[in-house]
Motif scaffolding. Structure first.
Motif, PDB file in Angstrom:
ATOM      1  N   SER A  19       0.835  -1.201   0.000  1.00  0.00           N
ATOM      2  CA  SER A  19       0.000   0.000   0.000  1.00  0.00           C
ATOM      3  C   SER A  19       0.867   1.247   0.000  1.00  0.00           C
ATOM      4  CB  SER A  19      -0.942   0.005   1.208  1.00  0.00           C
ATOM      5  OG  SER A  19      -0.251   0.375   2.373  1.00  0.00           O
ATOM      6  N   ILE A  20       0.312   2.301  -0.563  1.00  0.00           N
ATOM      7  CA  ILE A  20       0.991   3.597  -0.590  1.00  0.00           C
ATOM      8  C   ILE A  20       1.160   4.129   0.836  1.00  0.00           C
ATOM      9  CG2 ILE A  20       0.631   6.032  -1.246  1.00  0.00           C
ATOM     10  CD1 ILE A  20       1.523   4.493  -3.586  1.00  0.00           C
ATOM     11  N   GLY A  21       0.142   3.885   1.652  1.00  0.00           N
ATOM     12  CA  GLY A  21       0.197   4.331   3.050  1.00  0.00           C
ATOM     13  C   GLY A  21       1.433   3.784   3.745  1.00  0.00           C
ATOM     14  N   GLU A  22       1.642   2.477   3.608  1.00  0.00           N
ATOM     15  CA  GLU A  22       2.794   1.873   4.252  1.00  0.00           C
ATOM     16  C   GLU A  22       4.107   2.331   3.628  1.00  0.00           C
ATOM     17  OE1 GLU A  22       1.189  -2.292   6.064  1.00  0.00           O
ATOM     18  OE2 GLU A  22       0.859  -1.810   3.958  1.00  0.00           O
ATOM     19  N   SER A  71       4.774   5.263   2.370  1.00  0.00           N
ATOM     20  CA  SER A  71       5.147   6.585   2.875  1.00  0.00           C
ATOM     21  C   SER A  71       5.565   6.486   4.337  1.00  0.00           C
ATOM     22  CB  SER A  71       4.006   7.586   2.685  1.00  0.00           C
ATOM     23  OG  SER A  71       3.074   7.469   3.711  1.00  0.00           O
ATOM     24  N   MET A 115      -3.884   9.610   3.474  1.00  0.00           N
ATOM     25  CA  MET A 115      -2.985  10.215   4.438  1.00  0.00           C
ATOM     26  C   MET A 115      -2.670  11.669   4.040  1.00  0.00           C
ATOM     27  SD  MET A 115      -1.958   7.575   6.438  1.00  0.00           S
ATOM     28  CE  MET A 115      -0.212   7.660   6.924  1.00  0.00           C
ATOM     29  N   LYS A 116      -2.863  11.974   2.783  1.00  0.00           N
ATOM     30  CA  LYS A 116      -2.422  13.277   2.296  1.00  0.00           C
ATOM     31  C   LYS A 116      -3.380  14.404   2.686  1.00  0.00           C
ATOM     32  CE  LYS A 116       1.282  11.893  -0.014  1.00  0.00           C
ATOM     33  NZ  LYS A 116       1.319  10.567   0.649  1.00  0.00           N
ATOM     34  N   ARG A 150      -7.974  -1.462   4.166  1.00  0.00           N
ATOM     35  CA  ARG A 150      -7.170  -2.296   3.254  1.00  0.00           C
ATOM     36  C   ARG A 150      -6.016  -1.495   2.671  1.00  0.00           C
ATOM     37  NH1 ARG A 150      -9.268  -7.611   0.875  1.00  0.00           N
ATOM     38  NH2 ARG A 150      -9.762  -8.326   2.958  1.00  0.00           N
ATOM     39  N   SER A 151      -6.328  -0.287   2.173  1.00  0.00           N
ATOM     40  CA  SER A 151      -5.294   0.484   1.493  1.00  0.00           C
ATOM     41  C   SER A 151      -4.229   0.950   2.476  1.00  0.00           C
ATOM     42  CB  SER A 151      -5.906   1.692   0.779  1.00  0.00           C
ATOM     43  OG  SER A 151      -6.362   2.626   1.744  1.00  0.00           O
ATOM     44  N   GLU A 152      -4.579   1.019   3.750  1.00  0.00           N
ATOM     45  CA  GLU A 152      -3.606   1.447   4.748  1.00  0.00           C
ATOM     46  C   GLU A 152      -2.868   0.267   5.373  1.00  0.00           C
ATOM     47  OE1 GLU A 152      -2.596   4.472   5.930  1.00  0.00           O
ATOM     48  OE2 GLU A 152      -3.650   5.323   4.226  1.00  0.00           O
ATOM     49  N   HIS A 210      -3.010   4.976  10.920  1.00  0.00           N
ATOM     50  CA  HIS A 210      -2.103   4.192  11.770  1.00  0.00           C
ATOM     51  C   HIS A 210      -1.742   4.995  13.003  1.00  0.00           C
ATOM     52  CE1 HIS A 210      -0.853   0.692   9.441  1.00  0.00           C
ATOM     53  NE2 HIS A 210      -0.912   1.437   8.346  1.00  0.00           N
TER      54      HIS A 210
END
Lengths: 502, 502
Positions: free
Chosen positions: A480-483, A485, B1-2, B34-36, B92
């Motif tokens: 994931s992009i979250g992880e 970053s 997150m952005k 999921r995405s995070e 997170h």
């Protein structure tokens, strides 16, 4: 309390996945609980037929859960083997007598054999909350377990779990105390040893403090959650296996203790020795090789620590008549390239299938450990173990055995590949002077390992390599992009994980 | 997150009362999570406007909770100040840097001022799970806090909570280290001291290891969950108060630590001193009397232990310029007759209202402690404290002050009376040689105290009394048949709680 029809409630599956804690929800107006004086956060026993679990009771004030129903989390549901609408009985959990031994261990003396057995029994029946468990684990870390306590803990863990007798000797096993990222020798050693006709019923854990345990890695290649009957079938057919230890329940107390250690990101020598040896003995092993990697950023920092740990292993093994060989190995840097379940699985497969780009260090170390097992069990004379291991690997017999075991366990899969890959480059040219195992493992975990099987990192350098500015030191793998970053933030604030000198 | 619109979910109140743990439930198919890369048992930050909490995430696989909703337990709901359907953001939880200090405290050295501050700050922002909290609490019990660590912990607790400055001196306070059942002197001492024109902004805790804390007891007589503004109003009007400390949030870290200690049924000297003094200083006290009861079954077993504890209290108090007087008192048996919130409240009222059957021991001890406060603050010369206290009580001025404080706090109630009462009789004739405080407290807790306000026991004998076979030693008070049978089991297997000699 008087008869079986009292305190009955209708069970409802909440479909809530907790990692471990069993939770029972009841409506605050529930007469059964009122008359029993149960309040929020009571520990209660939930009984269905001949099965029972201890759960934490929470009260619900909204009407989505009707009075007279008890909502249960999935783990409680499965352990009680329920169907929707089944009647269960709720009673006060019995008082926790062994808690006084935990307090004794914190404030005063060590514990006797009987006291440790009482603690372990209460842990196994699920009577300890996280607070109780953590107090026991922390006390035995802050004031280390005496050798006789380690022996008591080992015995209690064996006695409260399941045990297998293979009816033959030798039965081999191997274990690494950990602390070194990657270092995934087990599947290779098992394949070589089993290809030589020995029994090696190897069970592995998931990661405790690392980005992957052998069970996490092998799960990307085959099924690992086999039960005891399936384990027996695989061993009788192929001699070896790579399965997840918790599924065979050799040491349920250990499973609970390790969960706490994982949250705290530590394990202590005494509980580690008890954990390892109790599971080997329960699995029926008679001859065990222990790998202790030593390095400044490994779990075991120096030779003195390794010696103390080895002594403890030997003393406890002797008590249980287990033959042991300790291998103290180089723990200055990871063994293999991939760090994270799928990336390590790829390396394991490369070594076994004799791929030209297989990591040489992983091959060498696996041969050395497999050789030690072959010698310890008397399969080959002293001094001939490594040669025999190499021959087994190079002839393709280890690879065939590996495939045969995977097939017996349920088929062989391709490890997943992460969605996002991002190199971390050298900010200047230089020579690799040191690699911080601990922080590198943290990078892989922040990337998502071991929960995301494909996540982790690929290490491109070893100590002594010369690198040019701008060339990749390692590549991050995330789902994931979250992880991504998240881990890049950490990498940026830790530019010296791979230390370069001019 | 952005940006702020990412990761938004609709909040839903579950109406689930947990004692402390904040829980967030989301559907397993939730794309935001999921995405995070969030998985079961992740720690997440839930944000709404400028408020945020850290919660444990559990996944739901059933459809009672729709995808896109997040279900929150009541405590999380209230701390976020939500309305149904409000949008919250899930991210997170930030990594827990201070956890390495907890590991350091377990395995290696003591902690510096900054390290302790980091741990306490993380506790206060709710980032510690039960496992993390318990590891810290247990480590500092197993390897006791050094004096300088106690000072650091006290300072960190003061700095992370709220503090009141009364703008005058002296401001009095009193505290008992506990371990003795009943012994409910506080409301009497506060009434006497305030009736003499002194400020005594007393806050009390609920029970930690005992069947009742002063807050539990006073809750049966008046409102105790006053906030800081209300506290200020009551003190400015009446000079004294009896309120629950947690509600004014003087030391949120202490609240969390005490919850763990309560579950483990212990507290350690260092954390106790930091807990007590940080709350006194935060409440603006300048002169404090500490009661240390000593007895073979009290918390403090002998004079040596009492001396060590007194020394620690004095050293830490000196650092914060707090005037202290330590009273080492008789802890061989309970003070007063009732054990449990409502039963103790009855005794307090009897002493203050000069009822002819008021327990003499509770009166004497309260006068002695009130006298110590009057002398320490310079209100009366040394040696005249007890006489002044007795005069205040006997004149009815203490009783008037008590009623006035209760009225200012929200009115005076009648303590509840338990549904079931059952005497426990002497199995033979003899003289009372000893009373086991510890097990007697356990009896009262098994009877339902302090959760059931009316539950507990009434003690009919004191050391030295002669009893005949069949006369009641104490009377059990319970609110349910279930608890009555539960506590009777314990009483039967512990016939020597009150020891009789011929």
């Amino acid at each position: 309390m008087k008869d079986d029809t009292a305190n009955q409630m209708r069970a409802r599956r909440l479909g809530v996945l907790t990692q471990h804690e069993l939770i029972a929800l009841v409506h605050a107006d529930c007469p059964v609980c009122r008359s029993e004086g149960m309040s929020a956060h009571s520990q209660v026993t939930v009984t269905h037929g001949d099965k029972s679990v201890i759960a934490t009771l929470y009260q619900v004030t909204e009407d989505w859960l009707p009075v007279g129903s008890v909502g249960l989390t999935d783990q409680a549901w499965e352990r009680l083997d329920l169907e929707d609408g089944a009647l269960v009985r709720i009673t006060h959990a019995p008082p926790l007598a062994s808690l006084s031994f935990v307090r004794q261990r914190i404030f005063d003396d060590g514990l006797t054999d009987d006291q440790i057995r009482a603690v372990v029994s209460d842990i196994v029946r699920g009577a300890y909350s996280d607070i109780h468990l953590t107090a026991f684990v922390t006390a035995t870390a802050a004031k280390p377990l005496a050798t006789r306590e380690v022996i008591s803990l080992t015995r209690a863990m064996i006695d409260t779990g399941e045990r297998i007798d293979w009816g033959v000797t030798p039965v081999a096993d191997k274990h690494c105390v950990g602390g070194l990222p990657a270092n995934r020798t087990t599947p290779i050693v098992v394949s070589i040893v089993a290809a030589n006709g020995l029994l090696i019923p190897k069970t592995s854990s998931r990661a405790i403090t690392s980005p992957a345990g052998t069970a996490d890695t092998m799960e990307t290649l085959t099924r690992v959650d086999l039960n005891r009957d399936e384990l027996r079938r695989v061993i009788e057919k192929e001699g070896g296996c790579f399965i997840w230890g918790d599924a065979v329940d050799f040491s349920p107390a250990d499973t609970a203790i390790i969960r706490v250690e994982r949250a705290l990101n530590f394990d202590s020598a005494g509980s580690m020795v008890a954990s390892v040896l109790s599971k080997k003995i329960a699995a029926g092993a008679t001859h065990v090789v222990i790998d202790i990697p030593v390095g400044p950023t490994a779990k075991i920092r120096n030779r003195g620590q390794a010696r103390d740990l080895a002594d403890l292993f030997r003393t406890v093994a002797l008590t249980f008549d287990l033959k042991l060989r300790i291998e103290v190995t180089d723990g200055s840097q990871p063994i293999g390239r991939g760090i994270g379940p799928a990336l390590e699985a790829r390396d394991v497969r490369a070594v076994l299938s004799r791929s030209p780009d297989a990591p040489q260090d992983l091959r060498d170390k696996s041969l050395s450990l497999a050789g030690a097992v072959l010698e310890l069990t008397g399969k080959v004379p002293e001094g001939e173990g490594i040669a025999r291991a190499a021959e087994t690997l190079d002839s393709g017999r280890a690879w065939e055995k590996f495939l045969a075991i995977c097939k017996a366990q349920g088929g062989i899969f391709d490890p997943p590949v992460a969605k996002y890959q991002r190199p971390v480059n050298a900010t200047r040219s230089g020579r690799v002077a040191a690699i911080d195992n601990h922080r590198l493992a943290r990078v892989a975990k922040l990337a998502g390992a071991p929960d995301d099987k494909a996540a982790g990192l690929d290490l491109h350098v070893r100590i002594g390599d010369t690198v040019r500015q701008g060339t990749p030191l390692y590549t991050l793998h995330t789902e994931s992009i979250g992880e991504l970053s998240y881990v890049l933030d950490y990498v940026k604030s830790n530019p010296d994980i791979i230390e370069l000198t001019r």
